[in-house]
Scaffold this active site. Structure first.
Site, PDB file in Angstrom:
ATOM      1  N   ASP A  48     -30.304  12.726  16.218  1.00  0.00           N
ATOM      2  CA  ASP A  48     -29.027  13.065  16.820  1.00  0.00           C
ATOM      3  C   ASP A  48     -28.491  11.803  17.517  1.00  0.00           C
ATOM      4  O   ASP A  48     -29.254  11.097  18.188  1.00  0.00           O
ATOM      5  CB  ASP A  48     -29.363  14.173  17.851  1.00  0.00           C
ATOM      6  CG  ASP A  48     -28.154  14.666  18.584  1.00  0.00           C
ATOM      7  OD1 ASP A  48     -27.140  13.950  18.588  1.00  0.00           O
ATOM      8  OD2 ASP A  48     -28.249  15.763  19.160  1.00  0.00           O
ATOM      9  N   LYS A  77      -5.818  -4.540   3.036  1.00  0.00           N
ATOM     10  CA  LYS A  77      -5.101  -4.377   1.769  1.00  0.00           C
ATOM     11  C   LYS A  77      -4.734  -5.768   1.255  1.00  0.00           C
ATOM     12  O   LYS A  77      -4.165  -6.579   2.000  1.00  0.00           O
ATOM     13  CB  LYS A  77      -3.821  -3.552   1.979  1.00  0.00           C
ATOM     14  CG  LYS A  77      -4.091  -2.066   2.234  1.00  0.00           C
ATOM     15  CD  LYS A  77      -2.779  -1.323   2.373  1.00  0.00           C
ATOM     16  CE  LYS A  77      -2.974   0.074   2.934  1.00  0.00           C
ATOM     17  NZ  LYS A  77      -3.386   1.060   1.972  1.00  0.00           N
ATOM     18  N   GLU A 106       5.097   8.403   3.587  1.00  0.00           N
ATOM     19  CA  GLU A 106       4.077   9.137   2.831  1.00  0.00           C
ATOM     20  C   GLU A 106       4.665  10.453   2.351  1.00  0.00           C
ATOM     21  O   GLU A 106       5.512  11.036   3.039  1.00  0.00           O
ATOM     22  CB  GLU A 106       2.874   9.435   3.736  1.00  0.00           C
ATOM     23  CG  GLU A 106       2.149   8.186   4.204  1.00  0.00           C
ATOM     24  CD  GLU A 106       0.967   8.544   5.088  1.00  0.00           C
ATOM     25  OE1 GLU A 106      -0.128   8.703   4.554  1.00  0.00           O
ATOM     26  OE2 GLU A 106       1.156   8.679   6.307  1.00  0.00           O
ATOM     27  N   ASP A 163      -0.465   6.897  15.490  1.00  0.00           N
ATOM     28  CA  ASP A 163      -1.232   6.873  14.254  1.00  0.00           C
ATOM     29  C   ASP A 163      -0.879   5.669  13.378  1.00  0.00           C
ATOM     30  O   ASP A 163      -1.758   5.077  12.752  1.00  0.00           O
ATOM     31  CB  ASP A 163      -0.946   8.177  13.491  1.00  0.00           C
ATOM     32  CG  ASP A 163      -1.833   8.349  12.273  1.00  0.00           C
ATOM     33  OD1 ASP A 163      -3.042   8.082  12.381  1.00  0.00           O
ATOM     34  OD2 ASP A 163      -1.329   8.746  11.203  1.00  0.00           O
ATOM     35  N   HIS A 205      -1.204  -0.009  12.445  1.00  0.00           N
ATOM     36  CA  HIS A 205      -0.919  -0.700  11.183  1.00  0.00           C
ATOM     37  C   HIS A 205       0.400  -1.481  11.186  1.00  0.00           C
ATOM     38  O   HIS A 205       0.454  -2.639  10.786  1.00  0.00           O
ATOM     39  CB  HIS A 205      -0.873   0.311  10.033  1.00  0.00           C
ATOM     40  CG  HIS A 205      -2.082   1.187   9.938  1.00  0.00           C
ATOM     41  ND1 HIS A 205      -3.369   0.710  10.102  1.00  0.00           N
ATOM     42  CD2 HIS A 205      -2.208   2.516   9.696  1.00  0.00           C
ATOM     43  CE1 HIS A 205      -4.217   1.720   9.958  1.00  0.00           C
ATOM     44  NE2 HIS A 205      -3.552   2.815   9.720  1.00  0.00           N
ATOM     45  N   LYS A 212       5.576  11.153   7.564  1.00  0.00           N
ATOM     46  CA  LYS A 212       4.853  11.977   6.594  1.00  0.00           C
ATOM     47  C   LYS A 212       5.839  12.953   5.948  1.00  0.00           C
ATOM     48  O   LYS A 212       6.871  13.245   6.519  1.00  0.00           O
ATOM     49  CB  LYS A 212       3.729  12.740   7.275  1.00  0.00           C
ATOM     50  CG  LYS A 212       2.622  11.795   7.781  1.00  0.00           C
ATOM     51  CD  LYS A 212       1.356  12.530   8.079  1.00  0.00           C
ATOM     52  CE  LYS A 212       0.265  11.617   8.613  1.00  0.00           C
ATOM     53  NZ  LYS A 212      -0.367  10.779   7.612  1.00  0.00           N
TER      54      LYS A 212
HETATM   55  C1  BG6 Z   1      -4.382   6.149   8.554  1.00  0.00           C
HETATM   56  C2  BG6 Z   1      -3.624   7.221   9.260  1.00  0.00           C
HETATM   57  O1  BG6 Z   1      -4.770   5.155   9.448  1.00  0.00           O
HETATM   58  O2  BG6 Z   1      -3.556   5.583   7.526  1.00  0.00           O
HETATM   59  C3  BG6 Z   1      -3.159   8.293   8.282  1.00  0.00           C
HETATM   60  O3  BG6 Z   1      -4.456   7.806  10.252  1.00  0.00           O
HETATM   61  C4  BG6 Z   1      -2.365   7.667   7.151  1.00  0.00           C
HETATM   62  O4  BG6 Z   1      -2.389   9.280   8.938  1.00  0.00           O
HETATM   63  C5  BG6 Z   1      -3.135   6.518   6.543  1.00  0.00           C
HETATM   64  O5  BG6 Z   1      -2.126   8.674   6.185  1.00  0.00           O
HETATM   65  C6  BG6 Z   1      -2.273   5.774   5.532  1.00  0.00           C
HETATM   66  O6  BG6 Z   1      -3.059   4.852   4.860  1.00  0.00           O
HETATM   67  P1  BG6 Z   1      -2.709   4.417   3.377  1.00  0.00           P
HETATM   68  O7  BG6 Z   1      -3.717   3.357   3.073  1.00  0.00           O
HETATM   69  O8  BG6 Z   1      -2.830   5.635   2.526  1.00  0.00           O
HETATM   70  O9  BG6 Z   1      -1.295   3.915   3.420  1.00  0.00           O
END
Ligand code: BG6
Length: 498
Positions: free
Chosen positions: A96, A190, A224, A243, A248, A348
């Site tokens: 654990d 990427k 997305e 997020d 990012h 999204k």
């Molecule tokens: C993640 C987020 O960091 O990146 C997600 O938490 C998002 O919400 C994802 O969907 C997107 O990543 P990618 O590589 O699919 O563009």
């Protein structure tokens, strides 16, 4: 000035320890990446993969690994000899993560490889557990590097605001030195994101144009088509600003805006990124409405399929005001970028999937060809990151015929001939950890600084009771037109470039 390059080399034999090895990240990303890395020599064939597993026998665990492989890397399971070779690398340590004896067992299980007990500790676990794991590692003597290197890998979110990010950094740094900590932002792994750096710094035609004199504004976006899927519990506390934008997209912004580093090494690059973050103009609470947009998806149709509203997703509160779309207009107060808006947006359940960096140039100062046609459009250079990657340049050209009427000419340069040529972000990033290259990882100060920048917006949105809605599968967010009204071309919706 030192010319430096990213080296593709087989890392030293390493004990690759995964916490959370039965979880989704491990199944979808880490295991498939490790298998491919082993096959192509990026991971030393003597390396071991150690899974820390609770409440399961070794047989059950191996079956889980096999099932995951079957789904995400079937070629390995179907080739009996490759599967056996992979299996021979696996070691299970039962226990654990909350129990200190687990780490003692882990210390005993580390294999001496080439006279060293090198170890990479990958935390594929919820962030609330990072503290427990690092303290367990410390007590078991697994953070010191006397008998081999020790590197800790953690996934975002790195805190949920400035205070918690500071606390997390403090906690990690009380056990590991900053150079031992690798904060993964998978966007930086990427290939197309790294390619931004090559486009910028390996092409002399870019630099003279890369500033406020020629650029009207920049939009950095991720749209997305997916909703929040099974992640409601996380997403309800997060929202699109935390997020995607704080992590990012702000990371991408620093790569687009930074000055040329003196060399392509971790600290040289991160120092330049930090200067960008430090120059970002802070947004006053009373100005947030002018600079930031938020919205939440209502039901609709996405790619021909019915999509339910965010508030109808499982585990989402019916009166949730969490944003599934966020946009922020930033200004970077320095000589290069003064007055140039950087619009970062992410959503999204949008109309189409796409991630892009769009550089919109200024309009021609004078329209020489104003005959029957409309005025020439302002040029745009678009770095398309996904779904397919490449560069798109929009220029004006003469329409064939007797007039000088113009029309837009779109030049497309795909980056790789097919997807197979592009390495997966996790392969790139794990290889970097194994070779000790932190260039594509976020440093503690970057993380804190980006939280500090978005904090006023988080505070303003914290206690609200409602949020604008947009129909799933559309771009129906009028506030975006308002946010971009002074930008040449307005809100840039990525499908235009398909
Ligand atoms: C993640 C987020 O960091 O990146 C997600 O938490 C998002 O919400 C994802 O969907 C997107 O990543 P990618 O590589 O699919 O563009």
């Amino acid at each position: 000035m030192v010319a430096s390059n990213k080296k593709i080399e087989t890392a030293a034999p390493t004990n690759i320890v995964i916490f959370g090895v039965t979880g989704d990240l491990s199944k979808r990303k880490l295991m498939p990446a490790l298998v491919r890395m082993l096959c192509c020599g990026l991971v030393h064939t003597d390396s071991k993969i150690i899974g820390v597993v609770n409440n399961r026998t070794e047989e059950v665990w191996i079956n889980l690994v096999r099932e995951g492989m079957q789904e995400f890397s079937p070629e390995i399971v179907e080739d009996e000899s490759r599967w056996k070779k992979f299996l021979a690398r696996l070691i299970m340590v039962p226990g654990d993560l909350g129990d200190e004896t687990t780490y003692q067992r882990l210390a005993e299980a580390l294999v001496e490889l080439d006279g060293k007990k090198n170890a990479m500790f990958y935390c594929a676990i919820p962030p609330d557990w990072y503290g427990k794991v690092t303290s367990g590692l410390r007590k078991a003597g697994l953070a010191n590097e006397d008998d081999g290197y020790r590197r800790l890998v953690i996934e975002k979110p790195f805190g949920h605001n400035l205070e918690s990010a500071r606390a997390l950094n403090k906690e990690l740094q009380s056990v590991f030195k900053e150079e031992q900590i690798y904060r993964i932002d998978h966007y930086l792994g990427k290939e197309s994101v790294q390619n931004l750096l090559v486009y910028r710094f390996a092409n002399s035609i870019m630099e003279p144009l890369w500033n406020r004199n020629y650029i009207d504004h920049i939009q950095i976006s991720t749209a997305e088509t997916l909703g929040i899927e099974y992640r409601a519990k996380y997403y309800e506390r997060s929202g699109a600003l935390r997020d995607m934008i704080q992590s990012h997209l702000m990371q991408m912004m620093t790569l687009v805006a930074m000055e040329p580093p003196v060399e392509f090494t971790a600290d040289a690059v991160r120092d330049e990124k930090m200067k960008v973050l430090r120059a970002i103009r802070s947004i006053k609470p009373e100005e947030i409405k002018l600079h930031a947009v938020s919205a939440q998806y209502a039901s609709g149709t996405v790619e021909g399929e019915a999509a339910k509203a965010y508030v109808s997703e499982e585990f989402v509160s019916p009166d949730s005001a969490t944003e599934t779309f966020a946009a922020v207009r930033f200004y970077i107060d320095n000589w290069r970028w003064e007055g140039v808006p950087f619009i970062l947006w992410s959503g999204k359940r949008m109309k189409s999937k796409s991630s892009e960096v769009m550089i919109r140039f200024r309009k021609p100062p004078f329209n020489l060809f104003d005959s029957h046609a409309s005025a020439p459009a302002a040029n745009a250079l678009v770095f398309r990151l996904q779904p397919e990657s490449g560069v798109v340049l929009r220029l004006n050209a003469k329409k064939p015929g007797l007039t000088t009427d113009n029309e837009e000419m779109v030049m497309r340069a795909p980056y790789a001939a097919d997807e197979g040529e592009v390495a997966d972000a996790y392969e790139i990033l794990m290889h970097d950890v194994l070779t000790g290259d932190g260039t594509l990882f976020s440093r503690a100060d970057e993380v804190e600084s980006s939280w500090q920048i978005v904090e006023p917006i988080l505070d303003a949105w914290k206690n609200r009771v409602s949020v604008e809605r947009y129909r799933a599968g559309t771009w129906d967010i009028p506030a975006m037109d308002e946010l971009t009204k002074d930008c040449v071309g307005g809100w840039h919706k990525p499908t235009v470039h398909k």
